[in-house]
Design a protein around this motif. Structure first.
Motif, PDB file in Angstrom:
ATOM      1  N   GLY A 131       0.805  -1.209   0.000  1.00 29.82           N
ATOM      2  CA  GLY A 131       0.000   0.000   0.000  1.00 29.82           C
ATOM      3  C   GLY A 131       0.842   1.265   0.000  1.00 29.82           C
ATOM      4  N   LEU A 132       2.025   1.192   0.605  1.00 30.88           N
ATOM      5  CA  LEU A 132       2.902   2.345   0.657  1.00 30.88           C
ATOM      6  C   LEU A 132       3.376   2.777  -0.721  1.00 30.88           C
ATOM      7  N   ARG A 133       3.363   1.844  -1.675  1.00 35.88           N
ATOM      8  CA  ARG A 133       3.836   2.168  -3.022  1.00 35.88           C
ATOM      9  C   ARG A 133       3.042   3.321  -3.635  1.00 35.88           C
ATOM     10  N   LEU A 134       1.817   3.519  -3.161  1.00 34.45           N
ATOM     11  CA  LEU A 134       0.974   4.573  -3.730  1.00 34.45           C
ATOM     12  C   LEU A 134       1.519   5.960  -3.424  1.00 34.45           C
ATOM     13  N   ILE A 135       2.199   6.121  -2.265  1.00 30.64           N
ATOM     14  CA  ILE A 135       2.706   7.448  -1.906  1.00 30.64           C
ATOM     15  C   ILE A 135       4.147   7.656  -2.361  1.00 30.64           C
ATOM     16  N   ARG A 136       4.794   6.594  -2.876  1.00 29.97           N
ATOM     17  CA  ARG A 136       6.209   6.693  -3.250  1.00 29.97           C
ATOM     18  C   ARG A 136       6.489   7.777  -4.295  1.00 29.97           C
ATOM     19  N   PRO A 137       5.688   7.890  -5.371  1.00 29.45           N
ATOM     20  CA  PRO A 137       6.012   8.911  -6.382  1.00 29.45           C
ATOM     21  C   PRO A 137       5.857  10.343  -5.868  1.00 29.45           C
ATOM     22  N   TRP A 153      10.337   6.037   1.987  1.00 28.30           N
ATOM     23  CA  TRP A 153      11.506   5.218   2.317  1.00 28.30           C
ATOM     24  C   TRP A 153      11.764   5.165   3.814  1.00 28.30           C
ATOM     25  N   LYS A 154      11.388   6.210   4.537  1.00 26.58           N
ATOM     26  CA  LYS A 154      11.544   6.187   5.988  1.00 26.58           C
ATOM     27  C   LYS A 154      10.598   5.152   6.607  1.00 26.58           C
ATOM     28  N   ILE A 155       9.340   5.187   6.175  1.00 24.86           N
ATOM     29  CA  ILE A 155       8.364   4.220   6.689  1.00 24.86           C
ATOM     30  C   ILE A 155       8.731   2.814   6.240  1.00 24.86           C
ATOM     31  N   GLU A 156       9.122   2.674   4.970  1.00 24.90           N
ATOM     32  CA  GLU A 156       9.480   1.359   4.440  1.00 24.90           C
ATOM     33  C   GLU A 156      10.647   0.752   5.208  1.00 24.90           C
ATOM     34  N   GLY A 157      11.635   1.575   5.569  1.00 26.49           N
ATOM     35  CA  GLY A 157      12.778   1.077   6.311  1.00 26.49           C
ATOM     36  C   GLY A 157      12.382   0.507   7.659  1.00 26.49           C
ATOM     37  N   HIS A 158      11.491   1.217   8.357  1.00 29.69           N
ATOM     38  CA  HIS A 158      11.030   0.724   9.660  1.00 29.69           C
ATOM     39  C   HIS A 158      10.233  -0.576   9.507  1.00 29.69           C
ATOM     40  N   GLY A 191      10.753 -12.904  -0.998  1.00 29.87           N
ATOM     41  CA  GLY A 191      11.227 -12.207  -2.185  1.00 29.87           C
ATOM     42  C   GLY A 191      10.532 -10.891  -2.444  1.00 29.87           C
ATOM     43  N   ILE A 192       9.205 -10.842  -2.270  1.00 33.54           N
ATOM     44  CA  ILE A 192       8.462  -9.628  -2.550  1.00 33.54           C
ATOM     45  C   ILE A 192       8.905  -8.502  -1.630  1.00 33.54           C
ATOM     46  N   VAL A 193       9.233  -8.849  -0.364  1.00 31.25           N
ATOM     47  CA  VAL A 193       9.715  -7.841   0.586  1.00 31.25           C
ATOM     48  C   VAL A 193      11.056  -7.289   0.129  1.00 31.25           C
ATOM     49  N   SER A 194      11.936  -8.179  -0.319  1.00 28.90           N
ATOM     50  CA  SER A 194      13.259  -7.752  -0.786  1.00 28.90           C
ATOM     51  C   SER A 194      13.155  -6.927  -2.062  1.00 28.90           C
ATOM     52  N   VAL A 195      12.214  -7.267  -2.927  1.00 24.04           N
ATOM     53  CA  VAL A 195      12.007  -6.492  -4.152  1.00 24.04           C
ATOM     54  C   VAL A 195      11.590  -5.065  -3.799  1.00 24.04           C
ATOM     55  N   LEU A 196      10.650  -4.923  -2.869  1.00 33.22           N
ATOM     56  CA  LEU A 196      10.184  -3.605  -2.464  1.00 33.22           C
ATOM     57  C   LEU A 196      11.286  -2.812  -1.777  1.00 33.22           C
TER      58      LEU A 196
END
Length: 343
Positions: free
Chosen positions: A3-9, A16-21, A99-104
């Protein structure tokens, strides 16, 4: 995380801060498997906190599918590590549930085999500049042996015979290709070259606008590898754990030992032959260290030998379970709402 991918652009820094946590939280759940199964980790050698805040290339020996989860477990209590690292792993892991986690997270998947080797190295070169440097990752984890020990030992022995190198029993001779790419692109010599280039190009600015010049120079700080962290993993009785043991707890509780050695990146030769020999020397030393460990129960050390048992935070595990349970429930309710809306 999807879901976070929607705010990435629109908000990349926030993403990336939220994704890292969240990436750290997911790896913490993996670390809980070995922790609750009684597979404790004992650390020794140099203190890895020395390289915190600096870009670091991690070199580890590779014995089984448990190596990565055990490193996750060892580094979970260390703040700022798991969220700031990039794994270099075999492409087959891309098609696992992890794998999907590592891809993201933009980890790098390398293709095994001679036919794909050069292509993979070029892809790694591009990946470093596209993700590793811009995203501010501090650690890059590499398994230079290129495969598990039991698969690589015989090949390593044949290569050693042809090239007048020692036959190693506890590790295999490493491949220097990926390390060479990493050091060529973000090694200390690249920082020196970048700094010299900026200093030359901005010579006039330094005289007229010192503040602007200082800002330009600061862009190179932290962009290059400062440390090499050599990691040696030793399993009890030379019998490595496997992922099935960690997930299902098939094996009896035991201790896995991880020994650290830190080297300034400036010690690594910049030429291909010198760098390859440096890497060979590290793994020849690693083989001798493991031989002594399995004989005496301790790694050789020039300083007083100190063991550090890795302690996990059970409160963290409980909070993360509650978070993911609540997240799952919310997503389930949203899915039900959407289904009812359309049908």
């Amino acid at each position: 995380m999807m879901g976070l991918r929607l705010i990435r652009p629109y908000f990349p820094s926030i993403y990336w801060k939220i994704e890292g946590h969240m990436y750290h939280w997911l790896l913490a759940m993996v670390s809980m498997w070995s922790w609750t199964a009684g597979y404790d980790i004992i650390e020794s050698g140099d203190e890895p906190s020395t390289c915190m805040g600096s870009r670091t290339l991690v070199l580890a020996n590779h014995q089984s599918t448990a190596d990565v989860p055990m490193l996750m477990t060892a580094w979970n209590p260390r703040r700022g590590v798991l969220c700031n690292l990039m794994w270099i792993m075999d492409r087959v892991f891309k098609f696992t549930n992890f794998g999907i986690v590592s891809v993201l997270h933009e980890d790098f998947f390398i293709q095994a085999g001679k036919t794909k080797r050069e292509q993979s190295l070029e892809e790694l070169r591009a990946h470093i500049h596209k993700f590793y440097v811009p995203l501010g990752r501090q650690f890059i984890v590499l398994f230079p042996e290129g495969g598990f020990l039991h698969k690589r030992r015989e090949i390593s022995h044949r290569f050693a015979e042809k090239n007048n190198l020692p036959k190693l029993e506890y590790v295999s001779l490493p491949r220097a290709g990926a390390m060479k790419v990493i050091m060529d692109e973000v090694g200390p010599q690249m920082c020196d070259a970048a700094s010299s280039s900026k200093a030359e190009n901005n010579k006039g600015i330094e005289n007229n606008n010192r503040k602007t010049h200082k800002m330009l120079l600061e862009t190179t700080v932290g962009e290059c590898i400062d440390w090499i962290l050599d990691v040696t993993i030793a399993y009890p009785d030379r019998i490595p754990l496997h992922l099935t043991d960690i997930v299902c707890g098939f094996r009896k509780p035991c201790n896995t030992h991880i020994h650290y050695r830190l080297y300034p990146s400036t010690e690594v030769p910049t030429d291909a032959e010198g760098m390859t020999q440096w890497l060979y020397d590290r793994f020849i030393e690693k083989d001798k260290m493991l031989e002594e460990f399995y004989r005496t129960g301790q790694f050789p050390s020039n300083v007083p030998y100190v063991k550090r048992r890795v302690r996990q935070d059970n409160l963290q595990y409980m909070i993360l379970h509650l978070f993911f349970l609540a997240s799952t429930y919310i997503q389930y309710r949203m899915l039900c709402y959407l289904v009812c809306w359309f049908f």
